[in-house]
Design a protein around this motif. Structure first.
Motif, PDB file in Angstrom:
ATOM      1  N   SER A  93      39.249  29.295  23.556  1.00  0.00           N
ATOM      2  CA  SER A  93      39.031  30.263  24.630  1.00  0.00           C
ATOM      3  C   SER A  93      37.550  30.278  24.964  1.00  0.00           C
ATOM      4  N   THR A  95      35.228  31.486  28.779  1.00  0.00           N
ATOM      5  CA  THR A  95      35.010  32.594  29.702  1.00  0.00           C
ATOM      6  C   THR A  95      36.344  33.144  30.183  1.00  0.00           C
ATOM      7  N   GLN A 101      40.732  39.565  30.540  1.00  0.00           N
ATOM      8  CA  GLN A 101      40.298  40.384  29.411  1.00  0.00           C
ATOM      9  C   GLN A 101      41.142  41.658  29.326  1.00  0.00           C
ATOM     10  N   HIS A 127      32.898  37.434  26.536  1.00  0.00           N
ATOM     11  CA  HIS A 127      33.691  36.369  27.165  1.00  0.00           C
ATOM     12  C   HIS A 127      33.604  36.472  28.693  1.00  0.00           C
ATOM     13  N   TRP A 133      32.858  32.140  22.906  1.00  0.00           N
ATOM     14  CA  TRP A 133      34.036  31.297  22.772  1.00  0.00           C
ATOM     15  C   TRP A 133      34.737  31.627  21.465  1.00  0.00           C
ATOM     16  N   HIS A 177      35.564  34.172  16.676  1.00  0.00           N
ATOM     17  CA  HIS A 177      34.632  34.444  17.779  1.00  0.00           C
ATOM     18  C   HIS A 177      33.195  34.021  17.472  1.00  0.00           C
ATOM     19  N   GLN A 179      29.296  33.689  19.774  1.00  0.00           N
ATOM     20  CA  GLN A 179      28.623  33.989  21.045  1.00  0.00           C
ATOM     21  C   GLN A 179      27.131  33.753  20.905  1.00  0.00           C
TER      22      GLN A 179
END
Length: 190
Positions: A93, A95, A101, A127, A133, A177, A179
């Motif tokens: 996953s 954006t 979302q 995201h 991601w 996750h 970022q």
């Protein structure tokens, strides 16, 4: 490219391209020549990153393509680092639009099936801004590992300066996750 997107989708894209410094026209939700030029510039810069940092599996490539250029570089470098870990890691996953979302936020809530996987509504997730991601870890036979110590192994191999891992969070631990660590709150990003 003619746009199969709705105006809200085009507006979302224009905002992401503006954040990259590629789209400087009005945020109007209309696919015009300036939007097209910005998309082409983004795609060219993304192709250059891919050429210099390598390609990965098709799903990871589709997700990486949705990220900001800075996040694309970080995600590719992340995947390079974890390749030597003995684990198969893919980006699942990238954006998400605000609508995507919100759909994910509804999961496990309001009578909807599935587990709760996020506390962030649309506009409140990194995201939504092209800087985050999620990964999946897979067995040698290709089976998905939903949770387990493998995610900490991936973080140990893949984390670098400028990246944040959701497995270190307290309010909702999010082991898949990653970022960019920008030092900005969601309101500043929005």
């Amino acid at each position: 490219m003619s746009s199969p997107l709705f105006p809200n989708d085009v507006l979302f894209l224009q905002r992401l391209l503006r954040a990259e410094g590629l789209y400087l026209d009005d945020l109007d939700g209309l696919w015009g020549p300036h939007t097209e030029a910005a998309v082409q510039a983004h795609e060219a810069q993304a192709a250059a990153l891919q050429a210099s940092l390598g390609s990965f599996d098709p799903r990871s490539e589709r997700c990486i393509a949705t990220l900001s250029l800075r996040a694309q570089q970080a995600a590719r470098q992340f995947l390079q680092r974890v390749q030597g870990s003995g684990l198969t890691v893919r980006i699942l996953s990238g954006t998400r639009t605000y609508g995507e979302q919100n759909d994910l936020f509804k999961q496990g809530r309001f009578g909807n099936p599935g587990p709760v996987v996020t506390n962030a509504r649309g506009g409140f997730s990194n995201h939504n801004f092209g800087i985050a991601w999620d990964v999946g870890v897979f067995t040698a036979g290709g089976g998905y590992i939903g949770d387990g110590p493998e995610y900490a192994q991936v973080a140990q191999a893949g984390l670098a300066d400028g990246l944040e891992w959701g497995g270190n969070w307290v309010s909702i631990v999010d082991k898949p996750h990653y970022q960019l660590k920008l030092g900005l709150g969601v309101s500043a990003l929005r």
